[in-house]
Design an enzyme around this catalytic site. Structure first.
Site, PDB file in Angstrom:
ATOM      1  N   MET A   1       2.205   4.288  -7.759  1.00 45.83           N
ATOM      2  CA  MET A   1       2.031   5.707  -7.561  1.00 45.83           C
ATOM      3  C   MET A   1       1.578   5.939  -6.123  1.00 45.83           C
ATOM      4  O   MET A   1       0.559   5.419  -5.693  1.00 45.83           O
ATOM      5  CB  MET A   1       0.994   6.237  -8.553  1.00 45.83           C
ATOM      6  CG  MET A   1       0.661   7.675  -8.343  1.00 45.83           C
ATOM      7  SD  MET A   1      -0.578   8.396  -9.468  1.00 45.83           S
ATOM      8  CE  MET A   1      -0.454   7.470 -10.935  1.00 45.83           C
ATOM      9  N   PRO A   2       2.324   6.727  -5.357  1.00 49.88           N
ATOM     10  CA  PRO A   2       1.939   7.033  -3.978  1.00 49.88           C
ATOM     11  C   PRO A   2       0.657   7.866  -3.937  1.00 49.88           C
ATOM     12  O   PRO A   2       0.458   8.774  -4.746  1.00 49.88           O
ATOM     13  CB  PRO A   2       3.109   7.843  -3.445  1.00 49.88           C
ATOM     14  CG  PRO A   2       4.228   7.596  -4.390  1.00 49.88           C
ATOM     15  CD  PRO A   2       3.611   7.278  -5.708  1.00 49.88           C
ATOM     16  N   TYR A   3      -0.211   7.531  -2.993  1.00 45.70           N
ATOM     17  CA  TYR A   3      -1.470   8.255  -2.802  1.00 45.70           C
ATOM     18  C   TYR A   3      -1.495   8.707  -1.351  1.00 45.70           C
ATOM     19  O   TYR A   3      -1.491   7.886  -0.437  1.00 45.70           O
ATOM     20  CB  TYR A   3      -2.640   7.319  -3.103  1.00 45.70           C
ATOM     21  CG  TYR A   3      -4.002   7.949  -2.936  1.00 45.70           C
ATOM     22  CD1 TYR A   3      -4.621   8.597  -3.994  1.00 45.70           C
ATOM     23  CD2 TYR A   3      -4.665   7.889  -1.719  1.00 45.70           C
ATOM     24  CE1 TYR A   3      -5.871   9.164  -3.845  1.00 45.70           C
ATOM     25  CE2 TYR A   3      -5.918   8.459  -1.555  1.00 45.70           C
ATOM     26  CZ  TYR A   3      -6.513   9.094  -2.621  1.00 45.70           C
ATOM     27  OH  TYR A   3      -7.746   9.659  -2.462  1.00 45.70           O
ATOM     28  N   PHE A  31       7.380  13.028   2.345  1.00 49.57           N
ATOM     29  CA  PHE A  31       7.308  11.688   1.764  1.00 49.57           C
ATOM     30  C   PHE A  31       8.661  11.308   1.167  1.00 49.57           C
ATOM     31  O   PHE A  31       9.184  10.217   1.410  1.00 49.57           O
ATOM     32  CB  PHE A  31       6.198  11.661   0.699  1.00 49.57           C
ATOM     33  CG  PHE A  31       6.152  10.399  -0.099  1.00 49.57           C
ATOM     34  CD1 PHE A  31       5.490   9.279   0.381  1.00 49.57           C
ATOM     35  CD2 PHE A  31       6.774  10.323  -1.341  1.00 49.57           C
ATOM     36  CE1 PHE A  31       5.454   8.106  -0.365  1.00 49.57           C
ATOM     37  CE2 PHE A  31       6.743   9.157  -2.088  1.00 49.57           C
ATOM     38  CZ  PHE A  31       6.082   8.037  -1.590  1.00 49.57           C
ATOM     39  N   VAL A  43       0.394  11.517  -5.497  1.00 54.08           N
ATOM     40  CA  VAL A  43      -0.917  12.161  -5.543  1.00 54.08           C
ATOM     41  C   VAL A  43      -1.270  12.580  -4.120  1.00 54.08           C
ATOM     42  O   VAL A  43      -1.235  11.761  -3.204  1.00 54.08           O
ATOM     43  CB  VAL A  43      -1.982  11.186  -6.087  1.00 54.08           C
ATOM     44  CG1 VAL A  43      -3.367  11.804  -6.018  1.00 54.08           C
ATOM     45  CG2 VAL A  43      -1.643  10.759  -7.501  1.00 54.08           C
TER      46      VAL A  43
END
EC number: 5.3.2.-
Length: 70
Positions: A1-3, A31, A43
């Protein structure tokens, strides 16, 4: 999951709720475009920093604002 973590100064009533929502959408779109990955689970956290909580040249931004220096 990208943060994705954004740190932004809180000055002159900004960022507003609407500006933060727009920023979150825009960063997620960037992104996706740049990395070619889905932003569906990205996120985005926006940390607002008060002017008294950061300094440049040994003076807080609050001090600089009071002096009229930016």
């Amino acid at each position: 999951m990208p943060y994705i973590n954004i740190k932004i100064t809180k000055e002159n009533g900004t960022p507003t709720k609407e500006q933060k929502e727009h920023l979150a959408r825009g960063v997620t779109e960037l992104f996706e475009q740049i990395l070619g990955r889905s932003g569906k689970n990205a996120v985005v956290v926006i940390d607002e920093i008060e002017p008294e909580n950061y300094a440049v040249g040994g003076e807080t931004i609050s001090q600089k604002i009071q002096k009229g220096v930016r």
